[in-house]
Write an enzyme that holds these catalytic residues in place. Structure first.
Site, PDB file in Angstrom:
ATOM      1  N   TYR A  77       0.820  -1.220   0.000  1.00  0.00           N
ATOM      2  CA  TYR A  77       0.000   0.000   0.000  1.00  0.00           C
ATOM      3  C   TYR A  77       0.849   1.262   0.000  1.00  0.00           C
ATOM      4  O   TYR A  77       0.458   2.271  -0.604  1.00  0.00           O
ATOM      5  CB  TYR A  77      -1.013  -0.014   1.150  1.00  0.00           C
ATOM      6  CG  TYR A  77      -2.195  -0.871   0.781  1.00  0.00           C
ATOM      7  CD1 TYR A  77      -3.166  -0.391  -0.102  1.00  0.00           C
ATOM      8  CD2 TYR A  77      -2.299  -2.183   1.228  1.00  0.00           C
ATOM      9  CE1 TYR A  77      -4.229  -1.188  -0.509  1.00  0.00           C
ATOM     10  CE2 TYR A  77      -3.359  -2.994   0.831  1.00  0.00           C
ATOM     11  CZ  TYR A  77      -4.315  -2.486  -0.038  1.00  0.00           C
ATOM     12  OH  TYR A  77      -5.353  -3.285  -0.445  1.00  0.00           O
ATOM     13  N   GLN A  98     -15.731   3.591  -6.813  1.00  0.00           N
ATOM     14  CA  GLN A  98     -15.105   2.346  -6.367  1.00  0.00           C
ATOM     15  C   GLN A  98     -13.596   2.557  -6.240  1.00  0.00           C
ATOM     16  O   GLN A  98     -12.889   1.678  -5.764  1.00  0.00           O
ATOM     17  CB  GLN A  98     -15.344   1.245  -7.403  1.00  0.00           C
ATOM     18  CG  GLN A  98     -16.785   0.828  -7.560  1.00  0.00           C
ATOM     19  CD  GLN A  98     -16.967  -0.102  -8.738  1.00  0.00           C
ATOM     20  OE1 GLN A  98     -17.232   0.318  -9.861  1.00  0.00           O
ATOM     21  NE2 GLN A  98     -16.822  -1.387  -8.495  1.00  0.00           N
ATOM     22  N   VAL A 133      -9.974   4.098  -5.034  1.00  0.00           N
ATOM     23  CA  VAL A 133      -9.417   4.485  -3.740  1.00  0.00           C
ATOM     24  C   VAL A 133      -8.455   5.665  -3.876  1.00  0.00           C
ATOM     25  O   VAL A 133      -7.861   6.100  -2.896  1.00  0.00           O
ATOM     26  CB  VAL A 133      -8.714   3.286  -3.046  1.00  0.00           C
ATOM     27  CG1 VAL A 133      -9.733   2.187  -2.731  1.00  0.00           C
ATOM     28  CG2 VAL A 133      -7.575   2.721  -3.897  1.00  0.00           C
ATOM     29  N   HIS A 150     -15.078   1.951  -1.465  1.00  0.00           N
ATOM     30  CA  HIS A 150     -14.000   0.989  -1.210  1.00  0.00           C
ATOM     31  C   HIS A 150     -12.857   1.588  -0.396  1.00  0.00           C
ATOM     32  O   HIS A 150     -11.766   1.033  -0.349  1.00  0.00           O
ATOM     33  CB  HIS A 150     -13.468   0.411  -2.532  1.00  0.00           C
ATOM     34  CG  HIS A 150     -14.451  -0.516  -3.196  1.00  0.00           C
ATOM     35  ND1 HIS A 150     -14.376  -0.858  -4.518  1.00  0.00           N
ATOM     36  CD2 HIS A 150     -15.542  -1.170  -2.696  1.00  0.00           C
ATOM     37  CE1 HIS A 150     -15.376  -1.683  -4.818  1.00  0.00           C
ATOM     38  NE2 HIS A 150     -16.098  -1.882  -3.738  1.00  0.00           N
ATOM     39  N   CYS A 202      -7.198   2.732  12.680  1.00  0.00           N
ATOM     40  CA  CYS A 202      -6.530   2.033  13.780  1.00  0.00           C
ATOM     41  C   CYS A 202      -7.237   0.709  14.053  1.00  0.00           C
ATOM     42  O   CYS A 202      -8.456   0.650  14.136  1.00  0.00           O
ATOM     43  CB  CYS A 202      -6.537   2.906  15.033  1.00  0.00           C
ATOM     44  SG  CYS A 202      -5.773   2.082  16.443  1.00  0.00           S
ATOM     45  N   THR A 246     -16.685   1.240 -15.407  1.00  0.00           N
ATOM     46  CA  THR A 246     -16.700  -0.015 -14.658  1.00  0.00           C
ATOM     47  C   THR A 246     -17.016  -1.175 -15.603  1.00  0.00           C
ATOM     48  O   THR A 246     -17.734  -1.017 -16.581  1.00  0.00           O
ATOM     49  CB  THR A 246     -17.738  -0.040 -13.499  1.00  0.00           C
ATOM     50  OG1 THR A 246     -18.995  -0.467 -14.020  1.00  0.00           O
ATOM     51  CG2 THR A 246     -17.877   1.300 -12.839  1.00  0.00           C
ATOM     52  N   SER A 247     -16.465  -2.316 -15.267  1.00  0.00           N
ATOM     53  CA  SER A 247     -16.643  -3.505 -16.092  1.00  0.00           C
ATOM     54  C   SER A 247     -18.021  -4.116 -15.866  1.00  0.00           C
ATOM     55  O   SER A 247     -18.441  -5.006 -16.583  1.00  0.00           O
ATOM     56  CB  SER A 247     -15.580  -4.531 -15.728  1.00  0.00           C
ATOM     57  OG  SER A 247     -15.696  -4.841 -14.349  1.00  0.00           O
ATOM     58  N   ALA A 291     -13.848   8.044 -21.258  1.00  0.00           N
ATOM     59  CA  ALA A 291     -14.652   8.910 -20.389  1.00  0.00           C
ATOM     60  C   ALA A 291     -14.188  10.357 -20.513  1.00  0.00           C
ATOM     61  O   ALA A 291     -14.985  11.290 -20.467  1.00  0.00           O
ATOM     62  CB  ALA A 291     -14.538   8.434 -18.941  1.00  0.00           C
TER      63      ALA A 291
HETATM   64 ZN   LIG Z   1      -5.777   3.992  17.859  1.00  0.00          ZN
END
Ligand SMILES: [Zn+2]
Length: 241
Positions: free
Chosen positions: A62, A98, A100, A116, A124, A181-182, A224
């Site tokens: 990530y 959808q 992120v 999402h 946390c 989207t697919s 798009a």
């Molecule tokens: Zn915390």
């Protein structure tokens, strides 16, 4: 390109965007050749079990995506949606994504629902606090309470955020626009069917016909970034006249 559907000031609009709109900005999608997903096995980085087993590997993945995300810019499709919301404040308009990434917000969209989650946010695992973190994070970031942080992302096997509210929004809208989207990923794919069943006019924009093409009243095949500016111009002109 075919006719565009008209709107009035009373039209309630809900837009759903998927990976295709971000791909036009250079954000790699799951299926892209050479994308980061090729280097990682999805199931070993994007599930609660993966995080339980090896949080460091998950965070490395990530953190790489967070870094990559900083170098991409919104494209004309993102700007068109933001422009629509800004120019027609009297129209009921909501944007569900959808994706992120931060591209809708960066383009200026305000009423955005990240179903999402968001790459820029952490949560946390102990106190549940959600925080926007734009700084570089270590491979095992911690909350001020001492708990381990996780990405504020909906992983495989987890339930998207705010689904009940999103279904309700789709149910109440008059025009449902789905972009990039697919038509495969649920529950987002089911929104089109849900909207249609409750009387919405459904409009799709995608590079290729999506799986749920049958449920779209209007479908525009192409980028798009080329189609949305025209669509939004048309809608703005509907209300000008
Ligand atoms: Zn915390």
């Amino acid at each position: 390109m075919g006719p565009f559907v008209n709107i009035t000031r009373r039209t309630k609009i809900v837009v759903l965007t998927g990976a295709g709109i971000s791909a036009e900005s250079g954000v790699p999608t799951f299926r892209d050749k050479g994308g980061i997903w090729e280097k990682y096995d999805l199931m070993s980085v994007a599930t609660p079990q993966a995080f339980e087993g090896d949080p460091q590997l998950v965070w490395r993945f990530y953190n790489e995506r967070r870094k990559q995300g900083k170098s991409v810019q919104p494209n004309p499709a993102h700007y068109a949606l933001a422009r629509f919301e800004r120019l027609l404040p009297e129209v009921d308009f909501a944007l569900i994504t959808q994706n992120v990434d931060h591209l809708h917000r960066e383009a200026g969209s305000k009423n955005v629902y990240h179903m999402h989650g968001e790459l820029s946010k952490t949560r946390c695992t102990r106190c549940e606090r959600v925080e926007e973190r734009l700084d570089e994070l270590p491979d095992l970031p911690r909350c001020s309470c001492g708990g381990l942080l996780r990405p504020h992302i909906v992983w495989f096997g987890e339930i998207p955020f705010g689904t009940d509210k999103l279904y309700q929004m789709v149910e109440e809208c008059d025009l449902f626009l789905v972009v990039g989207t697919s038509g495969l990923v649920h529950p987002a794919a089911g929104f089109v069917i849900h909207g249609k069943r409750h009387g919405a006019v459904t409009v799709g924009v995608n590079l290729t016909p999506p799986e749920n093409r049958l449920y779209l009243d209007y479908f525009y095949e192409g980028k798009a970034g080329e189609i949305l500016p025209k669509l939004v111009n048309h809608w703005v002109s509907c209300l000008d006249s």
